[in-house]
Design a protein around this motif. Structure first.
Motif, PDB file in Angstrom:
ATOM      1  N   MET A 164       0.857  -1.185   0.000  1.00  0.00           N
ATOM      2  CA  MET A 164       0.000   0.000   0.000  1.00  0.00           C
ATOM      3  C   MET A 164       0.894   1.236   0.000  1.00  0.00           C
ATOM      4  O   MET A 164       1.687   1.437   0.925  1.00  0.00           O
ATOM      5  N   THR A 165       0.777   2.049  -1.044  1.00  0.00           N
ATOM      6  CA  THR A 165       1.591   3.249  -1.167  1.00  0.00           C
ATOM      7  C   THR A 165       0.904   4.254  -2.082  1.00  0.00           C
ATOM      8  O   THR A 165       0.256   3.841  -3.068  1.00  0.00           O
ATOM      9  N   PRO A 166       1.037   5.548  -1.780  1.00  0.00           N
ATOM     10  CA  PRO A 166       0.436   6.546  -2.673  1.00  0.00           C
ATOM     11  C   PRO A 166       1.039   6.512  -4.076  1.00  0.00           C
ATOM     12  O   PRO A 166       0.496   7.099  -5.001  1.00  0.00           O
ATOM     13  N   GLN A 167       2.157   5.803  -4.234  1.00  0.00           N
ATOM     14  CA  GLN A 167       2.772   5.697  -5.571  1.00  0.00           C
ATOM     15  C   GLN A 167       2.216   4.544  -6.392  1.00  0.00           C
ATOM     16  O   GLN A 167       2.644   4.307  -7.524  1.00  0.00           O
ATOM     17  N   GLY A 168       1.274   3.793  -5.799  1.00  0.00           N
ATOM     18  CA  GLY A 168       0.765   2.601  -6.476  1.00  0.00           C
ATOM     19  C   GLY A 168      -0.269   2.881  -7.551  1.00  0.00           C
ATOM     20  O   GLY A 168      -0.636   4.029  -7.803  1.00  0.00           O
ATOM     21  N   ASP A 169      -0.748   1.796  -8.178  1.00  0.00           N
ATOM     22  CA  ASP A 169      -1.840   1.879  -9.155  1.00  0.00           C
ATOM     23  C   ASP A 169      -3.094   2.317  -8.424  1.00  0.00           C
ATOM     24  O   ASP A 169      -3.429   1.737  -7.396  1.00  0.00           O
ATOM     25  N   PRO A 170      -3.833   3.258  -8.973  1.00  0.00           N
ATOM     26  CA  PRO A 170      -5.082   3.670  -8.318  1.00  0.00           C
ATOM     27  C   PRO A 170      -6.077   2.505  -8.245  1.00  0.00           C
ATOM     28  O   PRO A 170      -6.256   1.791  -9.223  1.00  0.00           O
ATOM     29  N   LEU A 171      -6.681   2.333  -7.091  1.00  0.00           N
ATOM     30  CA  LEU A 171      -7.666   1.258  -6.915  1.00  0.00           C
ATOM     31  C   LEU A 171      -8.939   1.607  -7.683  1.00  0.00           C
ATOM     32  O   LEU A 171      -9.510   2.665  -7.487  1.00  0.00           O
ATOM     33  N   ARG A 172      -9.363   0.708  -8.544  1.00  0.00           N
ATOM     34  CA  ARG A 172     -10.623   0.850  -9.278  1.00  0.00           C
ATOM     35  C   ARG A 172     -11.360  -0.467  -9.169  1.00  0.00           C
ATOM     36  O   ARG A 172     -10.770  -1.490  -8.829  1.00  0.00           O
ATOM     37  N   GLN A 173     -12.646  -0.460  -9.531  1.00  0.00           N
ATOM     38  CA  GLN A 173     -13.439  -1.681  -9.355  1.00  0.00           C
ATOM     39  C   GLN A 173     -12.863  -2.850 -10.148  1.00  0.00           C
ATOM     40  O   GLN A 173     -12.923  -3.984  -9.705  1.00  0.00           O
TER      41      GLN A 173
END
Ligand code: 6GU
Length: 245
Positions: A86-95
């Protein structure tokens, strides 16, 4: 489905995971959530988990060894798991990401803290996830979001209605407006069509409202939604008239 969560603050997870739907899913054994304290894998009298950044700069960095030892312990003997940081640099969570994650039997979720984790931790990470373009104090709340969103996709977790099929985003659109009793509240009435008992008319109205809402609030979703010819026709009509919603 098993969620193994590696964190410096396991207590942050307890209450949210005991309540309501997730609590029930755990009781029924549909999901298992194991919490691991990174500090338990740190060495020395003080069990230090962070240190200053090489090269200088503000904030502290999470040391690699405790996280790596934790991952090793979690994976020992049962190595088939997806490891997520979990990091703000990760892939944005989408459905669609949620749906994909829900197909795994086991997720190991590492919660970053401070100014980040030592880059070498990424050697054991399969994917990095962010829950949006804002900064949290740590990955714990973001991990809870992932667990909640993924758990509700697992068959049986929402009960036998399969309600997750109909949600906002499951079809790429926002959800239509919903009403319950009373029929009139604060001078506002429930749309007639919903009282009509005409299921086809209701379905059509809902589709139109979902399209209207999505077009007004989240036009970015429209292009990705994969609309039918009928949807496109409704949308063109909406664009022609200047709606107020
Ligand atoms: Cl995963 N972590 C932190 N610290 N901030 C975030 C985030 C994660 N996702 C959005 N903001």
């Amino acid at each position: 489905m098993i969620f193994d969560i590696l964190t410096l603050f396991p207590e942050m997870f307890r209450s949210p995971l005991e309540e309501s739907i997730l609590g029930k899913a755990r009781e029924e054994g549909k999901i298992t959530i194991n919490l691991f304290n990174i500090r338990d894998y740190a060495e020395g009298k003080h069990r230090v988990t962070d240190d200053y950044p090489y090269g200088g700069g503000k904030g502290m960095i999470m040391k690699p060894e405790p996280i790596m030892r934790g991952i090793e312990a979690i994976l020992a003997g049962k190595p088939v798991a997806r490891v997520i940081l979990m990091t703000p640099q990760g892939d944005p969570l989408r459905q669609e990401v949620v749906r994909r994650l829900a197909r795994h039997a086991r997720l190991v979720i590492i919660c970053g803290r401070y100014e980040g984790v030592d880059e070498r931790v990424r050697a054991v990470v399969d994917e990095e996830i962010s829950i949006g373009d804002y900064v949290l104090t740590g990955g714990e709340l973001a991990a809870l979001v992932v667990v909640d969103a993924v758990a509700r996709m697992i068959p049986g977790v929402l009960g036998d209605e399969g309600a997750s099929e109909d949600d906002s985003f499951s079809q790429g659109l926002l959800e239509y407006p919903q009403y319950t009793r009373p029929r009139e509240f604060a001078g506002r009435t429930v749309p007639e069509v919903l009282l009509s008992g005409d299921h086809q008319a209701i379905e059509q109205w809902r589709r139109e409202e979902a399209l209207r809402r999505t077009w007004k609030r989240r036009p970015d979703l429209i292009s990705r939604a994969g609309l039918s010819d009928e949807d496109q026709r409704i949308l063109d009509k909406l664009k022609g008239s200047s709606g107020t919603d």
